[in-house]
Design an enzyme around this catalytic site. Structure first.
Site, mmCIF file in Angstrom:
data_model
loop_
_atom_site.group_PDB
_atom_site.id
_atom_site.type_symbol
_atom_site.label_atom_id
_atom_site.label_comp_id
_atom_site.label_asym_id
_atom_site.label_seq_id
_atom_site.Cartn_x
_atom_site.Cartn_y
_atom_site.Cartn_z
ATOM 1 N N GLU A 1 -43.985 -9.248 7.803
ATOM 2 C CA GLU A 1 -44.846 -8.455 7.232
ATOM 3 C C GLU A 1 -46.136 -8.146 8.147
ATOM 4 O OE1 GLU A 1 -43.650 -9.682 2.586
ATOM 5 O OE2 GLU A 1 -45.294 -10.787 3.673
ATOM 6 N N CYS B 1 -53.468 -6.495 10.751
ATOM 7 C CA CYS B 1 -53.147 -7.573 10.735
ATOM 8 C C CYS B 1 -51.645 -8.110 11.170
ATOM 9 C CB CYS B 1 -53.295 -8.427 9.298
ATOM 10 S SG CYS B 1 -53.071 -10.210 9.278
ATOM 11 N N CYS C 1 -43.026 -19.652 10.593
ATOM 12 C CA CYS C 1 -44.003 -20.369 11.445
ATOM 13 C C CYS C 1 -43.279 -22.152 11.378
ATOM 14 C CB CYS C 1 -45.195 -20.568 10.767
ATOM 15 S SG CYS C 1 -46.596 -21.321 11.897
ATOM 16 N N CYS D 1 -49.053 -26.168 7.862
ATOM 17 C CA CYS D 1 -50.150 -26.316 7.336
ATOM 18 C C CYS D 1 -50.095 -26.361 5.787
ATOM 19 C CB CYS D 1 -51.357 -25.216 7.937
ATOM 20 S SG CYS D 1 -51.244 -25.216 9.496
ATOM 21 N N CYS E 1 -50.872 -23.105 3.646
ATOM 22 C CA CYS E 1 -50.264 -21.826 3.887
ATOM 23 C C CYS E 1 -48.981 -21.598 3.428
ATOM 24 C CB CYS E 1 -50.466 -21.714 5.484
ATOM 25 S SG CYS E 1 -49.393 -20.197 6.117
ATOM 26 N N CYS F 1 -54.286 -13.729 3.557
ATOM 27 C CA CYS F 1 -54.075 -14.771 4.389
ATOM 28 C C CYS F 1 -53.437 -15.679 3.728
ATOM 29 C CB CYS F 1 -55.453 -15.480 5.004
ATOM 30 S SG CYS F 1 -56.497 -14.402 5.890
#
Ligand code: SAH
Ligand code: SF4
Length: 392
Positions: free
Chosen positions: A113, A126, A133, A137, A140, A373
């Site tokens: 994305e 962005c 990932c 975290c 997230c 985010c």
């Protein structure tokens, strides 16, 4: 024998030259049999057409002979990631689901994305640096995704190319008519790039550095490095290398002022604690009051949002040329946190402001389309699965 150029793009395994570095284009041309003495000139020609003019067909490259255009198109293409889905938020933010060109015959093309955030004085793209990932975290959503791989240089640059095409940002391009894209004589729809999409850019340092250099190349995409920001959760040994290799602006996802809490929020902190991280920031090549490091701080209700936390944040950053960016937590389904109350965020921001830092609170953008985010990817996957289920 089937002529590969007649196959639909998804079935052809020709490599794309769009998104490559000068070095990679040169090596493709050498392999194609172009004489060494011609390489420099040919690379410059292709560079101009791909990155300055934004062409997607060799036939548009009018200063290259027809025979060479023909033979190049038999061996290569100029394919970009494909926009599979576009969502436009009520605030003008756009989220694209992109399918990457397959890397081999078995590959169906990974999906990533990319988000575009228009503001009155700028337009920020962005970009993602990885599919998913590997870090986890706890606040997230991207970290919950299973499939992970690094993006190649061309897959990273391809995000900017495809976005510039969609937003009419090449010479002769046309702005989309459903609005909220900055426009006017010489105004760019995309003036800034942030590596704040999916993935940890410093786990893919070489490709990210090369992509930054391509984006900043004055003969092509021409973005100033002061307008390219790489955000990291704190991969300490790579921070200095990033500065040495390509020196973009640096953003650090700090989010906590003590190791006990930061270990919980960002498990990577156990390996690289706050003290080491801040030391690396102090020594980031080129850091100065004119080139400050941005410290991102996500506001989590009753977790990291007390006035003492704000005071400790200011104390920790003493001596580092810094900006502080407070980010209201963007919720996702079954997230273990809530966003701090607005009055708490304001109080926190006042303490930081009174200590001499501009402390903008980042307005959440595109929340209605899960483009904010930490909300990327997994949610789209779920939505699409749901749509598929309701359609069968
Ligand atoms: N991996 C890099 C860059 C991608 S994340 C990094 O961690 O810095 C981009 C930013 O979004 C980071 O500051 C990250 O901490 C923040 N973020 C992640 N999830 C979030 C959420 N749910 N709400 C608000 N910000 C979030
Ligand atoms: Fe990865 Fe950044 Fe999300 Fe952490 S915040 S899981 S490093 S994308």
């Amino acid at each position: 024998m089937i002529n590969a150029s007649l196959l639909p793009a998804s079935l052809s395994n020709k490599a794309s030259l769009a998104g490559l570095s000068r070095r990679e284009i040169a090596s493709a041309l050498l392999q194609h049999g172009i004489a060494e003495r011609e390489i420099r000139m040919r690379v410059n020609q292709l560079w101009h057409w791909i990155y300055y003019r934004g062409v997607t067909d060799f036939d548009q490259m009018l200063n290259i002979s027809k025979t060479l255009r023909q033979s190049l198109s038999e061996a290569y293409n100029l394919r970009l990631p494909e926009i599979v889905e576009e969502q436009v938020s009520t605030d003008g933010t756009r989220k694209w689901l992109l399918r990457l060109p397959p890397t081999n015959d078995q590959d169906k093309g990974a999906e990533i994305e990319c988000v575009y955030i228009p503001e009155s004085d700028r337009g920020t793209l962005c970009v993602s640096s990885q599919v998913g990932c590997t870090l986890t975290c706890s606040f997230c959503h991207t970290g919950t995704q299973k499939l992970v791989r690094n993006l190649s240089t061309s897959e990273i640059v391809g995000q900017l190319l495809v976005a510039r095409h969609r937003l009419g940002d090449f010479p002769e391009g046309v702005r989309p008519d459903n609005g909220m894209v900055p426009s006017g004589e010489g105004v760019r729809a995309i003036s800034n790039v942030v590596f704040m999409g999916m993935g940890e850019p410093l786990y893919n340092l070489n490709n990210v550095s090369e992509a930054v250099d391509i984006m900043a190349d004055g003969e092509g995409l021409s973005l100033s490095k002061r307008r390219i920001t790489v955000s990291t959760s704190g991969v300490v040994p790579e921070i200095e290398k990033l500065g040495e290799q390509c020196s973009p602006m640096l953003a650090i996802s700090l989010h906590a002022v003590n190791d006990e809490l930061r270990n919980k929020l960002i498990p990577l902190n156990k390996k690289y604690p706050i003290k080491d991280l801040l030391f690396a920031c102090q020594n980031y090549p080129g850091v100065s009051n004119a080139r400050r490091i941005t410290f991102e701080y996500v506001m989590l209700k009753n977790i990291n949002d007390k006035p003492e936390d704000a005071r400790e944040l200011v104390r920790l950053l003493k001596g580092i040329p810094a900006k502080i960016n407070l980010i209201p937590f963007n919720p996702w389904p079954s997230a273990p946190y809530e966003c701090s109350d607005w009055s708490t965020i304001e109080q926190f921001s006042d303490i930081v402001f009174n200590a001499g830092y501009a402390s903008p609170v980042r307005t959440p953008r595109g929340r209605d389309i899960y483009a904010a985010c930490g909300q990327l990817k997994s949610e789209t996957e779920k939505l699409r699965a749901r749509i598929r289920m309701t359609n069968t």
